[in-house]
Design an enzyme around this catalytic site. Structure first.
Site, PDB file in Angstrom:
ATOM      1  N   LYS A 177      -3.978  31.388  15.653  1.00 26.43           N
ATOM      2  CA  LYS A 177      -3.377  31.512  16.994  1.00 26.43           C
ATOM      3  C   LYS A 177      -2.518  30.288  17.240  1.00 26.43           C
ATOM      4  CE  LYS A 177      -3.599  34.398  20.500  1.00 26.43           C
ATOM      5  NZ  LYS A 177      -4.002  35.805  20.530  1.00 26.43           N
TER       6      LYS A 177
ATOM      7  N   ASP B  70       1.831  37.008  22.514  1.00 28.19           N
ATOM      8  CA  ASP B  70       0.637  36.977  23.364  1.00 28.19           C
ATOM      9  C   ASP B  70       1.218  36.749  24.767  1.00 28.19           C
ATOM     10  OD1 ASP B  70      -2.525  36.766  22.948  1.00 28.19           O
ATOM     11  OD2 ASP B  70      -2.032  35.380  24.546  1.00 28.19           O
TER      12      ASP B  70
HETATM   13  N1  GLU Z   1      -1.949  38.351  20.706  1.00 29.21           N
HETATM   14  C1  GLU Z   1      -2.494  39.594  20.274  1.00 29.21           C
HETATM   15  C2  GLU Z   1      -3.991  39.467  20.140  1.00 29.21           C
HETATM   16  O1  GLU Z   1      -4.587  38.787  20.943  1.00 29.21           O
HETATM   17  C3  GLU Z   1      -1.804  40.166  19.047  1.00 29.21           C
HETATM   18  C4  GLU Z   1      -1.743  39.280  17.844  1.00 29.21           C
HETATM   19  C5  GLU Z   1      -0.884  39.843  16.705  1.00 29.21           C
HETATM   20  O2  GLU Z   1      -0.315  40.906  16.829  1.00 29.21           O
HETATM   21  O3  GLU Z   1      -0.842  39.133  15.684  1.00 29.21           O
HETATM   22  O4  GLU Z   1      -4.639  40.057  19.322  1.00 29.21           O
END
Ligand code: GLU
Length: 456
Positions: free
Chosen positions: A136, A176
């Site tokens: 992340k 996100d």
């Molecule tokens: N931010 C999204 C999550 O919390 C998607 C992450 C992504 O697609 O890599 O899973």
């Protein structure tokens, strides 16, 4: 005093000793502590049944990110002032595949927030059944109120540092909160320029014209509604004729509203970080899309076009609206114990967490004790990252699948997550508890692979 860790401990002692270490090594990181606690409390039966997890000290290894980078992001605003933000990328766990997870741009972003999100991402990504590890990142940059050019300059500066750490087979960021198609486009453009090549698979959530996947925009919201549908059907219930409250009005919320409505529900409320709207006739989704996706306006503007609806300042009040199904799709800790009690008192039957960690530990306790169907975030919102993994597959194959093909795969993945979580909950003595089931199902796969890879 931090307890020591030995191979001879019972599962409970081991979990407590590692948790104590997490607290002392990561002081002040309350969101990270909360995410670790939620998972650890669920894992005790799995660790009792699999003493090799203690022998290989899997928990102490899994809570330590493989790598964390944080960096300066300087940029020029439209008045020529130099602004500085902080950028983060946490590469948490690559046992299953390349680090995968979104970037969050929001003023609240700090190490604790990114680590809680990255930690959850490991187990969520494992649950999808796709070959993706957990990561992340993000920044305390606030895109709200910035011009397009400011957002572009920020994204370019951010990527000028981030590009060193990512790649289609190492780490694949996505969106996100605060990062959507516009931001991904600017970051992709800068990455392509620096790397002098077109590595389409380095980011997901791309525009459809340059390697994005159909259904990615809809995936988290649709997936959440599909997951809740599985929970409802297991009890002979359905969306048909139900009243639904969805918090937020970003990407996740908009497509949760769309799918729930298609399945026969009436969605009566949604929100943004300033307040919420209540429309007893059912939300006019085309209007919400226009306000949020096109005009980038506040949700309070909704009542100008729909005078029968009401707007209320503040966010927690949304949970006092009576509903059958609540889909928290805004942000972490948006439902506390008190709001959970109000939802239960008003007869809520199911909760589907579209956001990451939207319910506090106390709120989850209230829902589980009341026998409310509870779809935890790691399972219920995994559809977004699952379709990101499908985007990576299409990029590698240089193909693009139709909306229907990707939607069908998403639907099947959400069913699999529900079935696997239900089976794990049953196997480890907590039938119906999808918090325990999702955590154990996600964890055991990662832990078994970590053991297979040796002490690395
Ligand atoms: N931010 C999204 C999550 O919390 C998607 C992450 C992504 O697609 O890599 O899973």
């Amino acid at each position: 005093m931090v307890s020591t860790i030995t191979k001879e401990q019972t599962a409970k002692e081991y979990v407590q000793a590692v948790y104590d270490k997490v607290i002392s090594r990561n002081q002040g990181e309350s969101e990270f502590h909360q995410a670790v606690k939620e998972i650890f409390d669920s894992l005790i039966p799995a660790i009792e049944a699999n003493p090799q997890y203690i022998k290989h000290n899997i928990l102490e290894r899994i809570v330590e990110p493989e790598r964390v980078v944080y960096f300066r992001v300087p940029w020029l605003d439209d008045n020529g002032n130099v602004q500085v933000n902080r950028g983060f990328r946490v590469q948490f766990n690559s046992a299953i595949g390349p680090y995968k997870g979104g970037l969050r741009f929001h003023p609240s972003v700090n190490a604790s927030i990114i680590k809680f999100l990255g930690f959850e991402q490991i187990f969520k990504n494992s649950l999808t059944g796709q070959p993706i590890g957990g990561g992340k990142g993000g920044s305390d940059f606030d895109p709200k109120g910035k011009s397009d050019n400011e957002v572009m300059r920020f994204c370019q500066s951010f990527m000028t540092e981030l590009y060193r750490y990512i790649g289609p087979d190492t780490d694949v960021p996505a969106g996100d909160i605060g990062v959507g198609g516009r931001e991904i486009g600017y970051m992709f453009g800068q990455y392509k320029r620096i790397r002098s090549g077109n590595e389409a698979g380095v980011l997901t959530g791309k525009g459809l014209l340059y390697g994005g996947s159909l259904t990615r925009t809809e995936a988290t919201g649709y997936g959440c509604v599909y997951f809740v549908n599985e929970m409802l059907e297991s009890k002979g219930l359905s969306y048909e004729g139900s009243t639904v409250v969805v918090s937020g009005s970003g990407n996740v919320s908009i497509y949760a509203i769309e799918k729930a409505t298609q399945l026969g529900a009436k969605v009566v409320a949604c929100s943004d970080s300033n307040g919420y709207i209540y429309d007893a006739d059912g939300i006019d989704l085309a209007l919400v899309k226009q306000l949020k996706e096109v005009d980038r306006k506040r949700i309070s503007e909704y009542v100008k076009s729909r005078p029968q609806a009401t707007y209320t300042e503040g966010c927690t009040g949304i949970w006092s609206i009576p509903c059958d199904i609540a889909l928290p799709c805004a942000t972490q800790n948006e439902i506390n114990e008190e709001s959970a009690k109000v939802l239960v008192a008003n007869g809520v039957k199911a909760i589907g967490e579209g956001a990451n960690m939207p319910s506090t530990l106390e709120a989850i306790e209230v829902f589980l004790n009341a026998g409310v169907l509870f779809g935890p975030a790691k399972a219920a919102n995994a559809g977004g990252v699952a379709v990101s993994a499908l985007e990576m597959s299409q990029n590698s194959m240089r193909q693009s699948w139709t909306f229907e093909e990707v939607d069908a795969k998403l639907h099947q993945i959400m069913k699999n997550i529900f079935n696997n979580s239900t089976a794990a909950a049953e196997k480890y003595g907590h039938p119906g508890n999808l918090v325990v089931g999702a955590n154990i199902a996600g964890f055991t796969k990662v832990a078994d692979i970590m053991i297979a890879h040796g002490v690395v």
